[in-house]
Design a protein around this motif. Structure first.
Motif, PDB file in Angstrom:
ATOM      1  N   VAL A   1      -4.607  69.788  37.312  1.00 39.31           N
ATOM      2  CA  VAL A   1      -4.185  68.922  38.421  1.00 39.31           C
ATOM      3  C   VAL A   1      -5.100  67.710  38.526  1.00 39.31           C
ATOM      4  N   LEU A   2      -6.419  67.922  38.367  1.00 37.02           N
ATOM      5  CA  LEU A   2      -7.357  66.802  38.433  1.00 37.02           C
ATOM      6  C   LEU A   2      -7.117  65.806  37.308  1.00 37.02           C
ATOM      7  N   GLN A   3      -6.816  66.306  36.117  1.00 37.75           N
ATOM      8  CA  GLN A   3      -6.522  65.419  34.993  1.00 37.75           C
ATOM      9  C   GLN A   3      -5.264  64.603  35.263  1.00 37.75           C
ATOM     10  N   LEU A   4      -4.258  65.255  35.851  1.00 40.70           N
ATOM     11  CA  LEU A   4      -3.032  64.532  36.197  1.00 40.70           C
ATOM     12  C   LEU A   4      -3.304  63.458  37.238  1.00 40.70           C
TER      13      LEU A   4
ATOM     14  N   GLU B   1       4.644  59.840  38.480  1.00 37.06           N
ATOM     15  CA  GLU B   1       5.090  59.997  37.086  1.00 37.06           C
ATOM     16  C   GLU B   1       4.502  61.231  36.396  1.00 37.06           C
ATOM     17  N   PRO B   2       3.166  61.401  36.339  1.00 41.79           N
ATOM     18  CA  PRO B   2       2.648  62.593  35.617  1.00 41.79           C
ATOM     19  C   PRO B   2       3.009  63.903  36.290  1.00 41.79           C
ATOM     20  N   PHE B   3       3.027  63.941  37.633  1.00 40.80           N
ATOM     21  CA  PHE B   3       3.365  65.187  38.316  1.00 40.80           C
ATOM     22  C   PHE B   3       4.841  65.521  38.135  1.00 40.80           C
TER      23      PHE B   3
ATOM     24  N   TYR C   1       6.089  68.987  36.368  1.00 37.13           N
ATOM     25  CA  TYR C   1       6.769  70.022  37.144  1.00 37.13           C
ATOM     26  C   TYR C   1       8.298  69.934  37.088  1.00 37.13           C
ATOM     27  N   ILE C   2       8.835  68.800  36.626  1.00 31.78           N
ATOM     28  CA  ILE C   2      10.286  68.606  36.633  1.00 31.78           C
ATOM     29  C   ILE C   2      10.745  68.328  35.203  1.00 31.78           C
TER      30      ILE C   2
ATOM     31  N   SER D   1      12.535  63.605  35.749  1.00 32.90           N
ATOM     32  CA  SER D   1      11.243  63.038  36.129  1.00 32.90           C
ATOM     33  C   SER D   1      11.226  61.518  36.014  1.00 32.90           C
ATOM     34  N   GLN D   2      12.015  60.971  35.079  1.00 37.35           N
ATOM     35  CA  GLN D   2      12.021  59.528  34.865  1.00 37.35           C
ATOM     36  C   GLN D   2      12.542  58.766  36.091  1.00 37.35           C
ATOM     37  N   ILE D   3      13.394  59.413  36.853  1.00 39.62           N
ATOM     38  CA  ILE D   3      14.061  58.722  37.960  1.00 39.62           C
ATOM     39  C   ILE D   3      13.273  58.806  39.264  1.00 39.62           C
ATOM     40  N   MET D   4      12.226  59.618  39.317  1.00 40.62           N
ATOM     41  CA  MET D   4      11.539  59.870  40.576  1.00 40.62           C
ATOM     42  C   MET D   4      10.953  58.608  41.238  1.00 40.62           C
TER      43      MET D   4
END
Length: 291
Positions: free
Chosen positions: A3-6, A251-253, A257-258, A263-266
């Motif tokens: 999570v920290l890296q993200l 974007e990374p999260f 998780y998706i 994820s591209q549309i978030m």
């Protein structure tokens, strides 16, 4: 640790978006125009630095190439306004928008013609260097992006709110005719703000190129940066940075998780929701115009 890296990766990408968004906001605050070529300014600044630095081109030292590239992009912005955009005075905003969109295509074509369309990497001393904090591994390039972006945002915020020229730029955006009668050189102010936007784009380009490879299509990141500027509050310098960070973190999260297709549309889904429920953005700055 994952999570920290993200978070760190998202912050670094978000700060690049924030720097490009700063260019959108700078021009909008001073001229009430939207420069849809701002992402291409960033791409051009990155390629100019690459052309000055890389051994297959000019081979100058990195720390000499960076200020030269920033100066070149500042001059480019100033001359663009002085020679082209001043001819658009009195035209509708849509005409200026279409001009900047066309300019983006021209810049991408020119970059491909000069440096080619294959991805290229900038020979940067901060690229590929890791900083370890316990079990957390940070790239020096990511740390540099975050620190430079925060510092530049603070400097620009105080510039617009605590200096005569910064206040003059805001006055010119509120009412050009009244600013002219008060002795403000409106045309010169506009040219200076385009120069400043070009210089900020060059900084963003250097930082982005230090993180990875670039190609002419890199300029299309301006679309995400525009979304970041709208999310943060179009017209707010801190809002541009906040919007960039939000988009960068989403974007990374979302990818983690998706499913990839969703994820591209978030970031754009968030933009849609912001426009529906808070049209002026998170840090909205709505002012009445004074005549």
């Amino acid at each position: 640790m994952d999570v920290l890296q993200l978070i760190v990766s998202g912050l670094a990408n978000g700060c690049v978006y924030g720097l490009i968004a700063l260019g959108f906001v700078l021009i909008y605050k001073a001229t009430e125009a939207v420069n849809f070529a701002q992402g291409d300014f960033m791409m051009l600044g990155a390629f100019i630095t690459l052309g000055l630095t890389n051994s297959e081109f000019m081979g100058l030292p990195f720390w000499l190439s960076v200020p030269i590239a920033i100066l070149i992009m500042g001059m480019f912005g100033y001359l663009l306004d002085m020679l082209v955009l001043r001819r658009m005075f009195g035209q509708s905003q849509i005409a200026v928008i279409m001009l900047t969109i066309a300019l983006g295509f021209v810049l991408r074509f020119a970059a491909g013609l000069i440096w080619g369309h294959e991805p290229k990497s900038l020979e940067s001393p901060i690229a590929g260097v890791d900083v370890r904090l316990g079990g957390l591994v940070l790239g020096l390039d990511e740390v540099a992006v975050i620190l430079v972006t925060v510092l530049l945002t603070i400097v620009l915020y105080f510039y617009f709110n605590a200096t005569k020229l910064g206040i003059a730029m805001q006055a010119a955006s509120q009412n050009q005719l009244a600013a002219y009668y008060m002795g403000i050189p409106v045309k010169r102010v506009h040219s200076l703000i385009w120069a400043l936007a070009g210089a900020v784009a060059a900084v963003a380009g250097v930082l982005f190129a230090s993180k990875g490879s670039i190609d002419p299509s890199t300029g299309l990141l301006g679309i995400k940066a525009f979304a970041a500027a709208v999310i943060g509050g179009f017209g707010s310098l801190p809002g541009a940075l906040l919007g960039g960070i939000i988009v960068g973190l989403i974007e990374p999260f979302a990818s983690y998780y998706i499913a990839a297709g969703y994820s591209q549309i978030m970031p754009y889904l968030l933009l849609f929701l912001i426009l529906v429920f808070r049209p002026h953005g998170i840090l909205a700055q709505v002012h009445r115009k004074k005549v």
